[in-house]
Motif scaffolding. Structure first.
Motif, PDB file in Angstrom:
ATOM      1  N   ASN A  12     -24.838  15.293 -18.682  1.00  0.00           N
ATOM      2  CA  ASN A  12     -24.512  13.911 -19.028  1.00  0.00           C
ATOM      3  C   ASN A  12     -23.534  13.816 -20.194  1.00  0.00           C
ATOM      4  O   ASN A  12     -22.692  12.910 -20.241  1.00  0.00           O
ATOM      5  CB  ASN A  12     -25.783  13.131 -19.362  1.00  0.00           C
ATOM      6  CG  ASN A  12     -26.537  12.700 -18.121  1.00  0.00           C
ATOM      7  OD1 ASN A  12     -25.985  12.711 -17.023  1.00  0.00           O
ATOM      8  ND2 ASN A  12     -27.790  12.320 -18.276  1.00  0.00           N
ATOM      9  N   LEU A  15     -20.130  14.313 -18.735  1.00  0.00           N
ATOM     10  CA  LEU A  15     -19.741  13.187 -17.884  1.00  0.00           C
ATOM     11  C   LEU A  15     -19.391  11.951 -18.712  1.00  0.00           C
ATOM     12  O   LEU A  15     -18.361  11.307 -18.491  1.00  0.00           O
ATOM     13  CB  LEU A  15     -20.863  12.857 -16.901  1.00  0.00           C
ATOM     14  CG  LEU A  15     -21.063  13.821 -15.731  1.00  0.00           C
ATOM     15  CD1 LEU A  15     -22.328  13.463 -14.956  1.00  0.00           C
ATOM     16  CD2 LEU A  15     -19.865  13.796 -14.792  1.00  0.00           C
ATOM     17  N   SER A  16     -20.235  11.613 -19.686  1.00  0.00           N
ATOM     18  CA  SER A  16     -20.018  10.384 -20.442  1.00  0.00           C
ATOM     19  C   SER A  16     -18.931  10.525 -21.491  1.00  0.00           C
ATOM     20  O   SER A  16     -18.188   9.574 -21.759  1.00  0.00           O
ATOM     21  CB  SER A  16     -21.321   9.900 -21.096  1.00  0.00           C
ATOM     22  OG  SER A  16     -21.962  10.935 -21.779  1.00  0.00           O
ATOM     23  N   LEU A  20     -16.551   9.697 -17.750  1.00  0.00           N
ATOM     24  CA  LEU A  20     -16.922   8.295 -17.556  1.00  0.00           C
ATOM     25  C   LEU A  20     -16.119   7.365 -18.461  1.00  0.00           C
ATOM     26  O   LEU A  20     -15.628   6.327 -18.016  1.00  0.00           O
ATOM     27  CB  LEU A  20     -18.418   8.116 -17.822  1.00  0.00           C
ATOM     28  CG  LEU A  20     -18.962   6.695 -17.677  1.00  0.00           C
ATOM     29  CD1 LEU A  20     -18.922   6.281 -16.220  1.00  0.00           C
ATOM     30  CD2 LEU A  20     -20.387   6.599 -18.206  1.00  0.00           C
ATOM     31  N   LYS A 274     -21.751   4.257 -21.603  1.00  0.00           N
ATOM     32  CA  LYS A 274     -22.868   4.694 -20.757  1.00  0.00           C
ATOM     33  C   LYS A 274     -23.822   3.540 -20.459  1.00  0.00           C
ATOM     34  O   LYS A 274     -24.182   3.290 -19.306  1.00  0.00           O
ATOM     35  CB  LYS A 274     -23.627   5.837 -21.451  1.00  0.00           C
ATOM     36  CG  LYS A 274     -24.754   6.414 -20.605  1.00  0.00           C
ATOM     37  CD  LYS A 274     -25.657   7.349 -21.415  1.00  0.00           C
ATOM     38  CE  LYS A 274     -24.924   8.566 -21.915  1.00  0.00           C
ATOM     39  NZ  LYS A 274     -25.841   9.514 -22.603  1.00  0.00           N
ATOM     40  N   MET A 284     -19.491   1.210 -10.644  1.00  0.00           N
ATOM     41  CA  MET A 284     -20.482   2.183 -10.188  1.00  0.00           C
ATOM     42  C   MET A 284     -20.606   2.198  -8.667  1.00  0.00           C
ATOM     43  O   MET A 284     -20.992   3.193  -8.071  1.00  0.00           O
ATOM     44  CB  MET A 284     -21.837   1.885 -10.835  1.00  0.00           C
ATOM     45  CG  MET A 284     -22.835   3.025 -10.753  1.00  0.00           C
ATOM     46  SD  MET A 284     -24.243   2.747 -11.847  1.00  0.00           S
ATOM     47  CE  MET A 284     -25.269   1.684 -10.836  1.00  0.00           C
ATOM     48  N   ASP A 426     -29.057   8.339 -15.456  1.00  0.00           N
ATOM     49  CA  ASP A 426     -27.694   8.319 -15.991  1.00  0.00           C
ATOM     50  C   ASP A 426     -26.794   9.306 -15.248  1.00  0.00           C
ATOM     51  O   ASP A 426     -25.635   8.993 -14.932  1.00  0.00           O
ATOM     52  CB  ASP A 426     -27.710   8.685 -17.484  1.00  0.00           C
ATOM     53  CG  ASP A 426     -28.080   7.513 -18.364  1.00  0.00           C
ATOM     54  OD1 ASP A 426     -27.980   6.363 -17.898  1.00  0.00           O
ATOM     55  OD2 ASP A 426     -28.474   7.739 -19.518  1.00  0.00           O
ATOM     56  N   GLN A 430     -23.518   8.148 -13.022  1.00  0.00           N
ATOM     57  CA  GLN A 430     -22.171   8.553 -13.403  1.00  0.00           C
ATOM     58  C   GLN A 430     -21.473   9.299 -12.269  1.00  0.00           C
ATOM     59  O   GLN A 430     -20.259   9.171 -12.095  1.00  0.00           O
ATOM     60  CB  GLN A 430     -22.238   9.410 -14.671  1.00  0.00           C
ATOM     61  CG  GLN A 430     -22.671   8.594 -15.877  1.00  0.00           C
ATOM     62  CD  GLN A 430     -22.934   9.420 -17.122  1.00  0.00           C
ATOM     63  OE1 GLN A 430     -22.356   9.179 -18.163  1.00  0.00           O
ATOM     64  NE2 GLN A 430     -23.823  10.387 -17.044  1.00  0.00           N
TER      65      GLN A 430
END
Length: 471
Positions: A12, A15-16, A20, A274, A284, A426, A430
């Protein structure tokens, strides 16, 4: 569980922090410019269509929904745990400045959500019996060709089933069980069983039952929560200017400090991105499933309604939550302003804040009841979205098995670790963004045409029996 949590947290973070953030801001900015700020130009039109179609008894629409029912289903998905527990988590980890970045993500996301709704309408399929099928898998298949399109659509479908059908519903039931245990001392397993039973009843009712529930539940729950927030803010009126100033200061100060805790700019930015995604879901790929079902004259009509949904979610509900929490805990003599963070977490911050005005007993109960309605409406909407993708992957034969598993996951969420449940949700949320954003950009020509002509061109093409516009 700890080992799994560490792995998911690591995934995560990449990704964030690296994917993201740039994807959400980039996509939102791209569509804002491409549509010439559709979220500003057409906001009033969206409000007129929303309130003009307002109804608590919209009736059945065959395999689809009325525009208001579709909006209610979309808002039911958007306005959930993320608006209370998620916003509190963003503030606790990223500081009050995280709320500013949630606003930025939401403003740009209004244009993205417009694009999602338009493309969901353009690419939806209607069976001979009137049943409507629509969502990102359909516009992904139109955006690309061959094996690549099949792979991306399949990847999205699997990700959304895991994200919303299983992990997301666990987050919602986890928050309901946690706040109910605090407010009413009800064992989490008992709450889980009750949720699973009621959810199972709604799950098997199909589109018409979900539409009937959401069109009644969403307006009522929103009004009750907004009234409660306004009462708290009136009581905290003297510190509201300081609260707003703190949000902006922490949003831009790389070393903003509150109560002896330093909240960095990067933490505020990433938490805002996020939690902004989890709250309003723009980009999304979840809410297009509801907007595809709307019975409207042209895609633009549902697009402008969709952008209003993001506004309601973030600029109304999340902002009210944030102002209540920050004004109660982070300024003046608030406990977090004094550095007393022990015993405070994202699941009880709102209850502590409301408890300071209403008394802890009533404050705990108020948040628990509001969260019950918010989160349960999200569970039933997310189940519908996931079910559409199960049907795409496996046909009707997979729907019954999925429904049984979904009910089991609703129960499991109520008794599992809060941190693990949130991190899993999460991660899959994502992952959904990646194929959805690619398809949105690839079909941006359709969105631009619809936004600038307000759907007139597409409506004329349909009347003439031609295919809907292509890029």
């Amino acid at each position: 569980m700890d080992a799994l949590l560490n792995v998911v947290v690591t995934i995560n973070s990449y990704l964030s922090n690296y994917v993201l953030l740039f994807l959400l801001i980039g996509t939102g900015l791209f569509f804002t410019i491409k549509t010439r700020f559709v979220q500003v130009r057409c906001f009033a039109e969206g409000c007129r269509r929303l309130f003009g179609n307002f109804s608590l008894h919209g009736g059945s629409h065959g395999g689809g929904m009325s525009s208001f029912q579709a909006l209610s289903t979309a808002i039911a998905a958007q306005v959930g745990t993320g608006n209370i527990v998620g916003a509190c988590g963003a503030i606790l980890i990223g500081g009050p400045g995280a709320i500013f970045w949630m606003w930025v993500i939401a403003f740009l996301g209004m244009a993205t959500n417009y694009a999602e709704a338009v493309l969901a309408q353009v690419t939806r399929k209607v069976d001979a019996d009137g049943t409507v099928h629509g969502g990102p898998v359909y516009y992904i298949k139109q955006a690309f060709t061959g094996k690549f399109a099949t792979f991306l659509a399949g990847f999205f479908a699997v990700a959304i089933v895991l994200a919303l059908g299983f992990m997301g519903c666990m987050v919602q039931s986890n928050s309901i069980a946690s706040t109910s245990a605090t407010a009413f001392s009800i064992p989490t397993w008992a709450v889980g069983i009750a949720l699973a039973v009621v959810a199972g009843f709604v799950f098997v009712g199909g589109v018409s039952r979900i539409a009937s529930v959401t069109e009644k539940l969403v307006p009522v729950m929103a009004i009750i929560y907004i009234i409660g927030c306004v009462v708290v803010l009136i009581c905290n009126a003297t510190v509201i200017p300081e609260t707003i100033a703190l949000i902006f200061r922490c949003a831009f100060d790389p070393q903003a400090s509150v109560g002896g805790v330093v909240f960095g700019l990067i933490a505020a930015l990433t938490q805002g991105a996020k939690r902004g995604l989890f709250s309003n879901e723009a980009g999304m790929g979840s809410t297009p499933h509801a907007h595809a079902l709307a019975q409207v004259k042209n895609p633009h009509e549902q697009g402008v309604v969709a952008l209003v949904a993001v506004f309601i979610d973030t600029f109304v509900v999340v902002t009210l939550t944030a102002l209540v929490v920050i004004s109660s805990l982070f300024v003046g003599d608030g406990i977090l302003a004094q550095g007393m963070f022990e015993g405070v977490d994202k699941t009880n911050m709102a209850q502590i804040s409301f408890g300071g005005i209403f008394g802890m007993g009533f404050g705990n109960a108020f948040v628990a009841i509001c969260l019950l309605f918010f989160a349960f409406s999200t569970i039933i909407s997310w189940n519908l979205f996931a079910k559409i993708n199960v049907r795409y992957l496996f046909g009707e034969k997979g729907v019954k098995a999925f429904s049984v598993l979904a009910v089991a996951f609703v129960f499991l969420g109520s008794v599992l670790s809060s941190d693990l449940v949130w991190e899993l949700a999460d991660m899959f949320n994502q992952l959904m963004v990646l194929p959805n954003a690619l398809a949105l950009v690839a079909l941006s020509g359709i969105v631009k045409q619809c936004a600038l002509s307000k759907g007139a061109d597409l409506e004329r093409e349909e009347a003439a029996g031609t295919t809907r516009a292509t890029d």
